[in-house]
Motif scaffolding. Structure first.
Motif, PDB file in Angstrom:
ATOM      1  N   MET A   1       0.845  -1.196   0.000  1.00 34.36           N
ATOM      2  CA  MET A   1       0.000   0.000   0.000  1.00 34.36           C
ATOM      3  C   MET A   1       0.880   1.247   0.000  1.00 34.36           C
ATOM      4  N   ALA A   2       0.513   2.205  -0.811  1.00 40.37           N
ATOM      5  CA  ALA A   2       1.307   3.435  -0.907  1.00 40.37           C
ATOM      6  C   ALA A   2       1.239   4.231   0.389  1.00 40.37           C
ATOM      7  N   ARG A   3       2.344   4.774   0.764  1.00 38.63           N
ATOM      8  CA  ARG A   3       2.396   5.611   1.957  1.00 38.63           C
ATOM      9  C   ARG A   3       2.468   7.066   1.506  1.00 38.63           C
ATOM     10  N   ASN A   4       1.513   7.846   1.989  1.00 35.13           N
ATOM     11  CA  ASN A   4       1.428   9.247   1.560  1.00 35.13           C
ATOM     12  C   ASN A   4       1.911  10.174   2.667  1.00 35.13           C
ATOM     13  N   ILE A   5       2.624  11.203   2.254  1.00 36.06           N
ATOM     14  CA  ILE A   5       3.091  12.217   3.195  1.00 36.06           C
ATOM     15  C   ILE A   5       2.710  13.589   2.656  1.00 36.06           C
ATOM     16  N   LEU A   6       2.180  14.431   3.530  1.00 34.42           N
ATOM     17  CA  LEU A   6       1.885  15.820   3.162  1.00 34.42           C
ATOM     18  C   LEU A   6       2.980  16.713   3.737  1.00 34.42           C
ATOM     19  N   ILE A   7       3.587  17.505   2.857  1.00 35.30           N
ATOM     20  CA  ILE A   7       4.596  18.489   3.260  1.00 35.30           C
ATOM     21  C   ILE A   7       3.967  19.873   3.154  1.00 35.30           C
ATOM     22  N   VAL A   8       4.105  20.691   4.211  1.00 36.53           N
ATOM     23  CA  VAL A   8       3.582  22.056   4.171  1.00 36.53           C
ATOM     24  C   VAL A   8       4.732  23.003   4.502  1.00 36.53           C
ATOM     25  N   ASP A   9       5.179  23.763   3.527  1.00 35.50           N
ATOM     26  CA  ASP A   9       6.303  24.685   3.742  1.00 35.50           C
ATOM     27  C   ASP A   9       6.270  25.756   2.656  1.00 35.50           C
ATOM     28  N   ASP A  10       6.512  26.997   3.067  1.00 37.60           N
ATOM     29  CA  ASP A  10       6.505  28.087   2.078  1.00 37.60           C
ATOM     30  C   ASP A  10       7.816  28.174   1.301  1.00 37.60           C
ATOM     31  N   SER A  11       8.839  27.465   1.735  1.00 36.35           N
ATOM     32  CA  SER A  11      10.124  27.500   1.043  1.00 36.35           C
ATOM     33  C   SER A  11      10.162  26.459  -0.069  1.00 36.35           C
ATOM     34  N   LEU A  12      10.328  26.924  -1.300  1.00 42.57           N
ATOM     35  CA  LEU A  12      10.414  26.003  -2.442  1.00 42.57           C
ATOM     36  C   LEU A  12      11.610  25.076  -2.275  1.00 42.57           C
ATOM     37  N   THR A  13      12.711  25.602  -1.744  1.00 45.35           N
ATOM     38  CA  THR A  13      13.921  24.787  -1.556  1.00 45.35           C
ATOM     39  C   THR A  13      13.657  23.630  -0.596  1.00 45.35           C
ATOM     40  N   ILE A  14      12.995  23.926   0.533  1.00 47.40           N
ATOM     41  CA  ILE A  14      12.680  22.878   1.515  1.00 47.40           C
ATOM     42  C   ILE A  14      11.709  21.867   0.919  1.00 47.40           C
ATOM     43  N   ARG A  15      10.658  22.384   0.280  1.00 43.49           N
ATOM     44  CA  ARG A  15       9.673  21.467  -0.330  1.00 43.49           C
ATOM     45  C   ARG A  15      10.341  20.544  -1.341  1.00 43.49           C
ATOM     46  N   SER A  16      11.160  21.112  -2.203  1.00 42.48           N
ATOM     47  CA  SER A  16      11.806  20.308  -3.244  1.00 42.48           C
ATOM     48  C   SER A  16      12.749  19.275  -2.650  1.00 42.48           C
ATOM     49  N   ILE A  36      -3.184  27.221   4.674  1.00 39.76           N
ATOM     50  CA  ILE A  36      -4.469  27.201   3.951  1.00 39.76           C
ATOM     51  C   ILE A  36      -4.401  26.213   2.790  1.00 39.76           C
ATOM     52  N   ASP A  37      -3.302  26.257   2.061  1.00 43.17           N
ATOM     53  CA  ASP A  37      -3.113  25.294   0.972  1.00 43.17           C
ATOM     54  C   ASP A  37      -3.042  23.875   1.539  1.00 43.17           C
ATOM     55  N   GLY A  38      -2.425  23.728   2.715  1.00 40.33           N
ATOM     56  CA  GLY A  38      -2.338  22.416   3.364  1.00 40.33           C
ATOM     57  C   GLY A  38      -3.710  21.835   3.660  1.00 40.33           C
ATOM     58  N   ILE A  39      -4.619  22.667   4.146  1.00 40.58           N
ATOM     59  CA  ILE A  39      -5.982  22.207   4.434  1.00 40.58           C
ATOM     60  C   ILE A  39      -6.688  21.803   3.135  1.00 40.58           C
ATOM     61  N   GLU A  40      -6.503  22.601   2.088  1.00 38.36           N
ATOM     62  CA  GLU A  40      -7.100  22.250   0.790  1.00 38.36           C
ATOM     63  C   GLU A  40      -6.541  20.922   0.275  1.00 38.36           C
ATOM     64  N   LYS A  41      -5.223  20.748   0.419  1.00 38.10           N
ATOM     65  CA  LYS A  41      -4.600  19.499  -0.065  1.00 38.10           C
ATOM     66  C   LYS A  41      -5.098  18.302   0.753  1.00 38.10           C
ATOM     67  N   LEU A  42      -5.283  18.492   2.066  1.00 38.76           N
ATOM     68  CA  LEU A  42      -5.823  17.409   2.906  1.00 38.76           C
ATOM     69  C   LEU A  42      -7.208  17.003   2.430  1.00 38.76           C
ATOM     70  N   LYS A  43      -8.055  18.003   2.124  1.00 36.38           N
ATOM     71  CA  LYS A  43      -9.417  17.712   1.643  1.00 36.38           C
ATOM     72  C   LYS A  43      -9.376  16.924   0.345  1.00 36.38           C
ATOM     73  N   SER A  44      -8.499  17.325  -0.574  1.00 32.91           N
ATOM     74  CA  SER A  44      -8.454  16.608  -1.856  1.00 32.91           C
ATOM     75  C   SER A  44      -7.845  15.227  -1.690  1.00 32.91           C
ATOM     76  N   MET A  45      -6.871  15.089  -0.750  1.00 35.74           N
ATOM     77  CA  MET A  45      -6.303  13.755  -0.490  1.00 35.74           C
ATOM     78  C   MET A  45      -7.377  12.844   0.092  1.00 35.74           C
ATOM     79  N   LYS A  46      -8.190  13.391   1.001  1.00 33.66           N
ATOM     80  CA  LYS A  46      -9.244  12.593   1.631  1.00 33.66           C
ATOM     81  C   LYS A  46     -10.260  12.135   0.591  1.00 33.66           C
ATOM     82  N   SER A  47     -10.677  13.057  -0.295  1.00 30.89           N
ATOM     83  CA  SER A  47     -11.702  12.699  -1.280  1.00 30.89           C
ATOM     84  C   SER A  47     -11.184  11.717  -2.312  1.00 30.89           C
ATOM     85  N   SER A  48      -9.864  11.669  -2.502  1.00 28.91           N
ATOM     86  CA  SER A  48      -9.307  10.704  -3.466  1.00 28.91           C
ATOM     87  C   SER A  48      -8.851   9.419  -2.762  1.00 28.91           C
ATOM     88  N   GLY A  49      -9.105   9.328  -1.457  1.00 24.86           N
ATOM     89  CA  GLY A  49      -8.766   8.110  -0.724  1.00 24.86           C
ATOM     90  C   GLY A  49      -7.287   7.966  -0.405  1.00 24.86           C
TER      91      GLY A  49
END
Ligand SMILES: [Mg+2]
Length: 83
Positions: A1-16, A36-49
């Motif tokens: 099963m795929a393991r998903n991780i959500l990263i929330v950071d305003d730094s492009l360098t850190i995210r990358s 705010i983007d993190g909450i939106e991404k959580l909602k879309s991750m939840k709806s896509s399972g």
């Protein structure tokens, strides 16, 4: 099963950098630019399972910082997700 991780950071360098390392380690990664983007991404991750196993968040971010983001997560259906 795929393991998903959500990263929330305003730094492009850190995210990358985190995204590169975690993908190399076999994780699916979703990245958000602030709380705010993190909450939106959580909602879309939840709806896509594809809810995250772990959330990694920065503290200092515009619009919604990591403290407020974590408080929101702890009041949501993701309250049990380590962050
Ligand atoms: Mg920051």
């Amino acid at each position: 099963m795929a393991r998903n991780i959500l990263i929330v950071d305003d730094s492009l360098t850190i995210r990358s950098s985190l995204e590169y390392c975690l993908k190399e380690a076999g994780f699916n990664v979703v990245a958000a630019v602030d709380g705010i983007d993190g909450i939106e991404k959580l909602k879309s991750m939840k709806s896509s399972g594809g809810s995250p196993s772990v959330i990694i968040t920065d503290v200092n971010m515009p619009r919604m910082d990591g403290i407020a983001f974590t408080e929101n997560v702890k009041k949501s259906s993701f309250r049990g997700t380590p962050s």
